[in-house]
Design an enzyme around this catalytic site. Structure first.
Site, PDB file in Angstrom:
ATOM      1  N   LYS A 195       0.854  -1.181   0.000  1.00 33.85           N
ATOM      2  CA  LYS A 195       0.000   0.000   0.000  1.00 33.85           C
ATOM      3  C   LYS A 195       0.891   1.232   0.000  1.00 33.85           C
ATOM      4  O   LYS A 195       1.677   1.452   0.924  1.00 33.85           O
ATOM      5  CB  LYS A 195      -0.911  -0.008   1.230  1.00 33.85           C
ATOM      6  CG  LYS A 195      -1.822   1.206   1.294  1.00 33.85           C
ATOM      7  CD  LYS A 195      -2.834   1.098   2.411  1.00 33.85           C
ATOM      8  CE  LYS A 195      -3.685   2.339   2.499  1.00 33.85           C
ATOM      9  NZ  LYS A 195      -4.653   2.275   3.583  1.00 33.85           N
ATOM     10  N   LYS A 248      -2.117  -1.620  -3.923  1.00 29.08           N
ATOM     11  CA  LYS A 248      -2.997  -0.453  -3.879  1.00 29.08           C
ATOM     12  C   LYS A 248      -2.174   0.815  -3.923  1.00 29.08           C
ATOM     13  O   LYS A 248      -1.192   0.894  -3.191  1.00 29.08           O
ATOM     14  CB  LYS A 248      -3.792  -0.523  -2.566  1.00 29.08           C
ATOM     15  CG  LYS A 248      -4.686   0.652  -2.296  1.00 29.08           C
ATOM     16  CD  LYS A 248      -5.267   0.519  -0.914  1.00 29.08           C
ATOM     17  CE  LYS A 248      -6.070   1.763  -0.608  1.00 29.08           C
ATOM     18  NZ  LYS A 248      -6.552   1.797   0.732  1.00 29.08           N
TER      19      LYS A 248
HETATM   20  C1  PBG Z   1      -7.645   3.346   5.492  1.00 29.56           C
HETATM   21  C2  PBG Z   1      -7.920   3.167   4.051  1.00 29.56           C
HETATM   22  C3  PBG Z   1      -7.709   4.069   3.004  1.00 29.56           C
HETATM   23  C4  PBG Z   1      -8.205   3.476   1.862  1.00 29.56           C
HETATM   24  C5  PBG Z   1      -8.669   2.221   2.220  1.00 29.56           C
HETATM   25  N1  PBG Z   1      -8.470   2.036   3.572  1.00 29.56           N
HETATM   26  C6  PBG Z   1      -7.188   5.455   2.997  1.00 29.56           C
HETATM   27  C7  PBG Z   1      -5.867   5.769   3.545  1.00 29.56           C
HETATM   28  O1  PBG Z   1      -4.997   4.921   3.740  1.00 29.56           O
HETATM   29  O2  PBG Z   1      -5.686   6.958   3.815  1.00 29.56           O
HETATM   30  C8  PBG Z   1      -8.241   4.106   0.496  1.00 29.56           C
HETATM   31  C9  PBG Z   1      -9.331   3.631  -0.377  1.00 29.56           C
HETATM   32  C10 PBG Z   1      -9.617   4.524  -1.528  1.00 29.56           C
HETATM   33  O3  PBG Z   1      -8.998   5.583  -1.743  1.00 29.56           O
HETATM   34  O4  PBG Z   1     -10.537   4.154  -2.275  1.00 29.56           O
HETATM   35  N2  PBG Z   1      -6.392   3.000   5.921  1.00 29.56           N
HETATM   36 ZN    ZN Z   2      -5.860   3.802   8.041  1.00 29.08          ZN
END
Ligand code: PBG
Ligand code: ZN
Length: 323
Positions: A195, A248
């Site tokens: 991520k 992601k």
């Molecule tokens: C929370 C989380 C996020 C997303 C999924 N779970 C945002 C982040 O890490 O700030 C992003 C999903 C999206 O942008 O569609 N940790």
């Molecule tokens: Zn988070």
């Protein structure tokens, strides 16, 4: 005179011929549809930066889940906004919070639907970071204990898959241990293993009210420039017992998806995130692109890159278009 003998165009001559040689087939079965549940009743409010996506109270989330299942989409991922926030995000494991109630209600109404619970703390902490703070630093090992509680509470509610998105080190092992310790040996873990610290999460943070109140997430989410580090994260999460590995965001990272696909034998998921969705919707609303073509082409690209599972806000539209 050159006599042209090699003619790849023969394979493109008709719909039938093209169908016979098509290498990648997108299907509604590839999708996970993310939903946002909120406190209250009779809530169905469109999220401004994510047209077509809604804040839903639990009973409306159940209604939507039925429709998702009718469209042939096998899975939903449940995100939520809590009733209260505090320093450690304790509403994240409150069985009365919208996420836990929605998971239970959807499991009861549509038991065949595979329910993914997103495990993180940023929607639930007053400071908006993904874990417990020590000064301005997110304390890794203290956060693991909290993530264990969130995972178990979602499994108790009926989640089939636990998806940690916090990016703490060791969280897959910690969650596996907690789930097994409470008898949830059949609950899977889909790790947000790779991520990145991405600008593409902007609309989601508005939707989930989860933006950090100071700083950013670069001390725990990955540098967009790195791919060796991605493979390291994948190796660790596989060793810790992850069942599905996620990359992601999707679009700017399809090379990473391909590398991960070739590196492991686990199912690979990709998250087509909120910013990617918002860009397509905005251009489509302006009449600048053909939404249906762009979405199906983009999702096919993700699958061709190696994704077995695509988490996408386009899932319901795409499923309808492919019927
Ligand atoms: C929370 C989380 C996020 C997303 C999924 N779970 C945002 C982040 O890490 O700030 C992003 C999903 C999206 O942008 O569609 N940790
Ligand atoms: Zn988070």
């Amino acid at each position: 005179m050159l006599i042209q003998k090699l003619r790849p165009r023969r394979m493109r001559i008709s719909d039938g011929m093209r169908a016979m040689v098509r290498e990648t087939e997108l299907s509604a079965k590839d999708f996970v549809y993310p939903i946002f549940v909120v406190p209250g009743e009779h809530v169905k409010e469109e999220i401004p930066s994510m047209p077509g996506c809604f804040h839903l109270s639990v009973e409306n989330a159940v209604e939507l889940a039925r429709e998702i299942y009718r469209l042939g989409i096998p899975s939903v991922e449940v995100f939520g906004l809590p009733e209260y926030k505090d320093e450690i995000g304790s509403s994240a494991w409150d069985p009365k919070s919208p996420v836990q109630r929605a998971i239970a209600a959807i499991k009861e109404a549509v038991p065949e639907l595979v329910i993914v619970g997103d495990v993180c703390l940023c929607q639930y902490t007053s400071h908006g970071h993904c874990g417990k703070l020590c000064g301005e630093y997110v304390d890794n090992d203290e956060t693991l204990k909290l993530l264990q509680k969130v995972a178990v509470s979602q499994a108790e509610a009926g989640a089939d898959i636990i998806a940690p998105s916090d990016m703490m080190d060791g969280r897959v092992a910690a969650i596996r241990e907690a789930l097994d310790g409470d008898g949830f040996t059949n609950v899977s873990i889909m790790s947000y293993a790779v991520k990145y610290a991405s600008g593409y999460y902007g609309p989601f943070r508005d939707a989930a009210d989860s933006a950090p109140q100071f700083g950013d997430r670069r001390q725990y989410q990955m540098d967009p420039a790195n791919v060796q580090e991605a493979l390291k994260e994948v190796d660790l999460d596989v060793a810790e017992g992850a069942d599905i590995i996620m990359v992601k965001p999707a679009l700017a990272y399809l090379d990473v998806v391909r590398r991960v696909r070739e590196h492991i034998h686990h199912p690979v998921a990709v998250y087509n995130v909120s910013g990617e969705y918002a860009m397509v919707k905005a251009a489509a609303q302006n009449g600048w692109i053909d939404e249906k073509r762009i979405v199906l082409e983009t999702l096919t690209g993700m699958k061709r890159a190696g994704a077995d599972i695509i988490i996408t806000y386009h899932a319901m539209d795409a499923a309808k278009w492919m019927q």
